[in-house]
Design an enzyme around this catalytic site. Structure first.
Site, PDB file in Angstrom:
ATOM      1  N   SER A 284      54.247 102.190 107.478  1.00 30.49           N
ATOM      2  CA  SER A 284      55.529 102.550 108.128  1.00 30.49           C
ATOM      3  C   SER A 284      55.587 102.008 109.559  1.00 30.49           C
ATOM      4  O   SER A 284      55.551 102.788 110.518  1.00 30.49           O
ATOM      5  CB  SER A 284      55.770 104.055 108.071  1.00 30.49           C
ATOM      6  OG  SER A 284      54.638 104.821 108.388  1.00 30.49           O
TER       7      SER A 284
ATOM      8  N   SER B  41      44.395 106.239 104.146  1.00 24.89           N
ATOM      9  CA  SER B  41      44.076 106.717 102.789  1.00 24.89           C
ATOM     10  C   SER B  41      42.813 107.568 102.806  1.00 24.89           C
ATOM     11  O   SER B  41      42.773 108.646 102.204  1.00 24.89           O
ATOM     12  CB  SER B  41      43.865 105.550 101.823  1.00 24.89           C
ATOM     13  OG  SER B  41      45.016 104.758 101.783  1.00 24.89           O
TER      14      SER B  41
ATOM     15  N   LEU C  52      47.856 100.891 111.125  1.00 30.60           N
ATOM     16  CA  LEU C  52      47.576  99.565 110.568  1.00 30.60           C
ATOM     17  C   LEU C  52      46.820  99.664 109.244  1.00 30.60           C
ATOM     18  O   LEU C  52      46.162 100.679 108.971  1.00 30.60           O
ATOM     19  CB  LEU C  52      46.716  98.772 111.548  1.00 30.60           C
ATOM     20  CG  LEU C  52      47.354  98.368 112.885  1.00 30.60           C
ATOM     21  CD1 LEU C  52      46.285  97.804 113.818  1.00 30.60           C
ATOM     22  CD2 LEU C  52      48.484  97.369 112.665  1.00 30.60           C
ATOM     23  N   SER C  53      46.878  98.613 108.469  1.00 36.77           N
ATOM     24  CA  SER C  53      46.038  98.517 107.275  1.00 36.77           C
ATOM     25  C   SER C  53      44.568  98.593 107.712  1.00 36.77           C
ATOM     26  O   SER C  53      44.163  97.932 108.680  1.00 36.77           O
ATOM     27  CB  SER C  53      46.316  97.169 106.587  1.00 36.77           C
ATOM     28  OG  SER C  53      45.476  97.017 105.479  1.00 36.77           O
ATOM     29  N   GLY C  54      43.804  99.441 107.054  1.00 34.67           N
ATOM     30  CA  GLY C  54      42.388  99.573 107.400  1.00 34.67           C
ATOM     31  C   GLY C  54      42.124 100.564 108.519  1.00 34.67           C
ATOM     32  O   GLY C  54      40.973 100.775 108.924  1.00 34.67           O
TER      33      GLY C  54
HETATM   34  N1  PPS Z   1      52.280  91.907 104.046  1.00 34.88           N
HETATM   35  C1  PPS Z   1      51.639  93.082 104.007  1.00 34.88           C
HETATM   36  N2  PPS Z   1      51.638  93.897 105.102  1.00 34.88           N
HETATM   37  C2  PPS Z   1      51.004  95.079 105.057  1.00 34.88           C
HETATM   38  N3  PPS Z   1      50.344  95.557 103.968  1.00 34.88           N
HETATM   39  C3  PPS Z   1      50.322  94.792 102.845  1.00 34.88           C
HETATM   40  C4  PPS Z   1      50.954  93.529 102.836  1.00 34.88           C
HETATM   41  N4  PPS Z   1      50.769  92.990 101.591  1.00 34.88           N
HETATM   42  C5  PPS Z   1      50.052  93.872 100.875  1.00 34.88           C
HETATM   43  N5  PPS Z   1      49.781  94.962 101.626  1.00 34.88           N
HETATM   44  C6  PPS Z   1      49.100  96.156 101.077  1.00 34.88           C
HETATM   45  O1  PPS Z   1      50.136  97.139 100.934  1.00 34.88           O
HETATM   46  C7  PPS Z   1      49.802  98.327 101.619  1.00 34.88           C
HETATM   47  C8  PPS Z   1      50.935  98.751 102.563  1.00 34.88           C
HETATM   48  O2  PPS Z   1      51.949  99.335 101.861  1.00 34.88           O
HETATM   49  P1  PPS Z   1      52.894 100.377 102.592  1.00 34.88           P
HETATM   50  O3  PPS Z   1      53.834 100.834 101.562  1.00 34.88           O
HETATM   51  O4  PPS Z   1      52.071 101.390 103.284  1.00 34.88           O
HETATM   52  O5  PPS Z   1      53.629  99.459 103.681  1.00 34.88           O
HETATM   53  S1  PPS Z   1      54.960  99.769 104.511  1.00 34.88           S
HETATM   54  O6  PPS Z   1      54.909 101.175 104.945  1.00 34.88           O
HETATM   55  O7  PPS Z   1      56.104  99.520 103.638  1.00 34.88           O
HETATM   56  O8  PPS Z   1      54.928  98.833 105.653  1.00 34.88           O
HETATM   57  C9  PPS Z   1      48.597  98.060 102.462  1.00 34.88           C
HETATM   58  O9  PPS Z   1      47.771  99.200 102.273  1.00 34.88           O
HETATM   59  P2  PPS Z   1      46.820  99.811 103.412  1.00 34.88           P
HETATM   60  O10 PPS Z   1      45.777  98.742 103.641  1.00 34.88           O
HETATM   61  O11 PPS Z   1      46.255 101.037 102.763  1.00 34.88           O
HETATM   62  O12 PPS Z   1      47.613 100.119 104.631  1.00 34.88           O
HETATM   63  C10 PPS Z   1      48.011  96.771 101.914  1.00 34.88           C
HETATM   64  O13 PPS Z   1      46.960  97.074 101.033  1.00 34.88           O
HETATM   65  N1  ADP Z   2      37.297 108.129 111.342  1.00 38.19           N
HETATM   66  C1  ADP Z   2      37.630 107.432 110.252  1.00 38.19           C
HETATM   67  N2  ADP Z   2      38.692 107.805 109.510  1.00 38.19           N
HETATM   68  C2  ADP Z   2      39.053 107.088 108.424  1.00 38.19           C
HETATM   69  N3  ADP Z   2      38.403 105.987 107.974  1.00 38.19           N
HETATM   70  C3  ADP Z   2      37.331 105.570 108.667  1.00 38.19           C
HETATM   71  C4  ADP Z   2      36.897 106.268 109.824  1.00 38.19           C
HETATM   72  N4  ADP Z   2      35.825 105.637 110.315  1.00 38.19           N
HETATM   73  C5  ADP Z   2      35.587 104.591 109.480  1.00 38.19           C
HETATM   74  N5  ADP Z   2      36.494 104.543 108.499  1.00 38.19           N
HETATM   75  C6  ADP Z   2      36.505 103.524 107.407  1.00 38.19           C
HETATM   76  O1  ADP Z   2      37.655 102.681 107.603  1.00 38.19           O
HETATM   77  C7  ADP Z   2      38.189 102.245 106.364  1.00 38.19           C
HETATM   78  C8  ADP Z   2      39.645 102.666 106.277  1.00 38.19           C
HETATM   79  O2  ADP Z   2      40.212 102.220 105.068  1.00 38.19           O
HETATM   80  P1  ADP Z   2      41.466 102.927 104.434  1.00 38.19           P
HETATM   81  O3  ADP Z   2      41.286 104.410 104.427  1.00 38.19           O
HETATM   82  O4  ADP Z   2      41.736 102.248 103.130  1.00 38.19           O
HETATM   83  O5  ADP Z   2      42.595 102.571 105.509  1.00 38.19           O
HETATM   84  P2  ADP Z   2      44.175 102.435 105.307  1.00 38.19           P
HETATM   85  O6  ADP Z   2      44.584 103.404 104.226  1.00 38.19           O
HETATM   86  O7  ADP Z   2      44.757 102.791 106.652  1.00 38.19           O
HETATM   87  O8  ADP Z   2      44.413 101.010 104.935  1.00 38.19           O
HETATM   88  C9  ADP Z   2      37.341 102.914 105.266  1.00 38.19           C
HETATM   89  O9  ADP Z   2      36.365 101.978 104.844  1.00 38.19           O
HETATM   90  C10 ADP Z   2      36.680 104.090 106.007  1.00 38.19           C
HETATM   91  O10 ADP Z   2      35.437 104.453 105.467  1.00 38.19           O
END
Ligand code: PPS
Ligand code: ADP
Length: 204
Positions: free
Chosen positions: A111, A44, A38-40
């Site tokens: 993904s 990354s 999931l996002s977050g």
């Molecule tokens: N609708 C929606 N759903 C999910 N995510 C969104 C959306 N809009 C923008 N974002 C931002 O785009 C990042 C996800 O891009 P990805 O290329 O990893 O997505 S995917 O694999 O094609 O589903 C994702 O990054 P991460 O938070 O690092 O996961 C978001 O920052």
């Molecule tokens: N074990 C862990 N591994 C990765 N991130 C963590 C962990 N514990 C806490 N975090 C925090 O969670 C957040 C993850 O954000 P990010 O790496 O941008 O996620 P994503 O790329 O999946 O969207 C960051 O603020 C990071 O510091």
């Protein structure tokens, strides 16, 4: 396919440098570490931490981050299921070039669809594709909300947001599961480093 006839006249060219030559020279294998979640969830953060750890060991490693790819190669794509499929296909093909060059390639992409991840896996030789499920409950990801996107998804400002208004299908048999709500970032990165050592992706 519109250019099926043209494709018939395209031949594969063979490098004179073998995969094993690169392994012996580099003292590590090329492979793809595919981080899905999931996002977050931490994709990354973990990817860039491992890239740094490997760099310090003189290992060639590079992160292809979904967000960054969407600024260039994939800038024409949105978040419909079809666009995500194309996003994943292109990213996997790009990653394959890095792996062929002998680089440990970290690809962090939400993904969300199993079928798309399986299609990506099929591009690689057995053992070259390491699927990492970056596992974290939705409510924890939403609390972290590092980019404020969940807030916007809840108000409807962002549509088709994974976990809120679009699906996420967890991997069934990933090589590694990382539980980021109960580990530190360093512990999560170390879990992947341990896998690379155990299965001899790294020679020393
Ligand atoms: N609708 C929606 N759903 C999910 N995510 C969104 C959306 N809009 C923008 N974002 C931002 O785009 C990042 C996800 O891009 P990805 O290329 O990893 O997505 S995917 O694999 O094609 O589903 C994702 O990054 P991460 O938070 O690092 O996961 C978001 O920052
Ligand atoms: N074990 C862990 N591994 C990765 N991130 C963590 C962990 N514990 C806490 N975090 C925090 O969670 C957040 C993850 O954000 P990010 O790496 O941008 O996620 P994503 O790329 O999946 O969207 C960051 O603020 C990071 O510091």
């Amino acid at each position: 396919m519109e250019n099926e006839t043209d494709q018939k006249h395209i031949y594969r060219q063979q490098s004179k440098v073998m995969k094993s030559d690169r392994y012996h020279r580099n003292r590590h294998k090329g492979c793809i570490i595919w981080l899905t979640g999931l996002s977050g969830s931490g994709k990354s953060s973990i990817s860039f931490e491992i890239e740094r750890l490997l760099f310090e060991r003189n290992v060639s490693a590079y992160v292809l981050d979904g967000d960054n790819l969407r600024h260039g190669l994939n800038r024409d794509l949105g978040f419909s299921a079809d666009d995500r499929r194309e996003n994943i296909r292109r990213s996997a093909e790009a990653a394959k070039l890095f792996v062929d060059a002998g680089i440990i390639t970290l690809l962090s992409l939400i993904s969300p669809y199993r079928v798309d991840r399986d299609a990506a896996r099929a591009l690689f030789e057995a053992g070259d594709f390491i699927e990492v499920y970056v596992k974290c409950p939705l409510d924890v990801c939403e609390q972290r909300d590092p980019k404020g996107l969940y807030k916007k998804a809840r108000t409807g400002e962002i549509r088709e947001f994974t976990g809120i208004s679009a699906p996420y299908e967890p991997p069934l048999q990933p090589e590694i599961v990382i539980q980021t709500d109960s580990q530190t970032l360093i512990e999560s990165a170390e879990q992947i480093m341990q896998y690379l050592r155990t299965y001899q992706y790294l020679q020393d």
